[in-house]
Every structure is written in C-alpha cells, then in structure tokens.
Design a protein around this motif. Structure first.
Motif, PDB file in Angstrom:
ATOM      1  N   ASP A   3       0.813  -1.218   0.000  1.00  0.00           N
ATOM      2  CA  ASP A   3       0.000   0.000   0.000  1.00  0.00           C
ATOM      3  C   ASP A   3       0.842   1.262   0.000  1.00  0.00           C
ATOM      4  N   ASP A   4       1.972   1.223   0.693  1.00  0.00           N
ATOM      5  CA  ASP A   4       2.814   2.410   0.815  1.00  0.00           C
ATOM      6  C   ASP A   4       4.224   1.997   1.230  1.00  0.00           C
ATOM      7  N   GLY A   5       5.085   2.984   1.357  1.00  0.00           N
ATOM      8  CA  GLY A   5       6.470   2.708   1.718  1.00  0.00           C
ATOM      9  C   GLY A   5       6.626   2.091   3.096  1.00  0.00           C
ATOM     10  N   TYR A   6       5.740   2.455   4.013  1.00  0.00           N
ATOM     11  CA  TYR A   6       5.813   1.889   5.360  1.00  0.00           C
ATOM     12  C   TYR A   6       5.563   0.380   5.320  1.00  0.00           C
ATOM     13  N   THR A   7       4.550  -0.009   4.567  1.00  0.00           N
ATOM     14  CA  THR A   7       4.234  -1.429   4.432  1.00  0.00           C
ATOM     15  C   THR A   7       5.362  -2.162   3.720  1.00  0.00           C
ATOM     16  N   LEU A   8       5.893  -1.528   2.684  1.00  0.00           N
ATOM     17  CA  LEU A   8       6.987  -2.142   1.933  1.00  0.00           C
ATOM     18  C   LEU A   8       8.200  -2.398   2.826  1.00  0.00           C
ATOM     19  N   ILE A   9       8.614  -1.403   3.586  1.00  0.00           N
ATOM     20  CA  ILE A   9       9.809  -1.598   4.413  1.00  0.00           C
ATOM     21  C   ILE A   9       9.545  -2.617   5.522  1.00  0.00           C
ATOM     22  N   ALA A  32       6.657  15.941   7.138  1.00  0.00           N
ATOM     23  CA  ALA A  32       7.891  16.144   7.889  1.00  0.00           C
ATOM     24  C   ALA A  32       7.662  16.428   9.364  1.00  0.00           C
ATOM     25  N   GLY A  33       6.493  16.106   9.864  1.00  0.00           N
ATOM     26  CA  GLY A  33       6.226  16.302  11.284  1.00  0.00           C
ATOM     27  C   GLY A  33       6.953  15.273  12.130  1.00  0.00           C
ATOM     28  N   GLU A  34       7.090  15.553  13.400  1.00  0.00           N
ATOM     29  CA  GLU A  34       7.796  14.646  14.308  1.00  0.00           C
ATOM     30  C   GLU A  34       7.175  13.251  14.298  1.00  0.00           C
ATOM     31  N   ILE A  35       5.856  13.176  14.243  1.00  0.00           N
ATOM     32  CA  ILE A  35       5.191  11.863  14.231  1.00  0.00           C
ATOM     33  C   ILE A  35       5.522  11.092  12.954  1.00  0.00           C
ATOM     34  N   ASP A  36       5.659  11.804  11.833  1.00  0.00           N
ATOM     35  CA  ASP A  36       6.008  11.160  10.564  1.00  0.00           C
ATOM     36  C   ASP A  36       7.440  10.622  10.610  1.00  0.00           C
ATOM     37  N   ILE A  37       8.326  11.409  11.171  1.00  0.00           N
ATOM     38  CA  ILE A  37       9.723  10.991  11.294  1.00  0.00           C
ATOM     39  C   ILE A  37       9.822   9.768  12.196  1.00  0.00           C
ATOM     40  N   GLN A  38       9.159   9.805  13.335  1.00  0.00           N
ATOM     41  CA  GLN A  38       9.201   8.683  14.272  1.00  0.00           C
ATOM     42  C   GLN A  38       8.599   7.423  13.663  1.00  0.00           C
ATOM     43  N   ARG A  39       7.519   7.588  12.904  1.00  0.00           N
ATOM     44  CA  ARG A  39       6.900   6.421  12.256  1.00  0.00           C
ATOM     45  C   ARG A  39       7.882   5.801  11.261  1.00  0.00           C
ATOM     46  N   SER A  40       8.521   6.632  10.467  1.00  0.00           N
ATOM     47  CA  SER A  40       9.487   6.132   9.483  1.00  0.00           C
ATOM     48  C   SER A  40      10.592   5.324  10.159  1.00  0.00           C
ATOM     49  N   LEU A  41      11.143   5.879  11.208  1.00  0.00           N
ATOM     50  CA  LEU A  41      12.235   5.208  11.906  1.00  0.00           C
ATOM     51  C   LEU A  41      11.765   3.939  12.610  1.00  0.00           C
TER      52      LEU A  41
END
Length: 71
Positions: A3-9, A32-41
C-alpha cells in the motif's frame, strides 16, 4: 500487495539479511512532522528526509548510509 512505503519496508525487514532484510532505506516524504519521522524510523527506515530536497542533500544522505554499512 504493497500500500505504501511503510508497508513495503516492514515486509522487507521481515526477510532474512541474506534475502535483503537489512538493506538500508531512506524515507523521502512531504510529511515532515515529528510523528512522521518517528513512524518512518520505527518501521525500519534509517533516515527520514523531507521534500523538497536538494539533489546534493539526497546524495549526501545516501553516501552516509553506505558509509555506515562499511563501518
């Protein structure tokens, strides 16, 4: 299906290292919000970069990831 990059990784990270499970990855996102950064990591990206981004900045981030692999 992805569905998206999060699912892919997350799917990639579930693989063994010899099958690519530890491949370095950078999030490139308009969010680029803090929550987006934390989710990515938290899902397995090593770094989060916000758009728009200068090509030089992106190149330096990729170089940094490569150097961390060799270290």
């Amino acid at each position: 299906m992805v569905d998206d990059g999060y699912t892919l990784i997350q799917q990639i990270r579930s693989l063994p290292a010899e099958k690519g499970g530890s491949i370095p990855a950078i999030t490139l996102s308009a969010y680029a919000g803090e929550i987006d950064i934390q989710r990515s990591l938290s899902v397995g990206f090593q770094q989060h970069l916000a758009e728009p981004i200068e090509p030089n900045q992106l190149a330096q981030a990729v170089i940094g990831l490569i150097q961390n692999i060799k270290a």
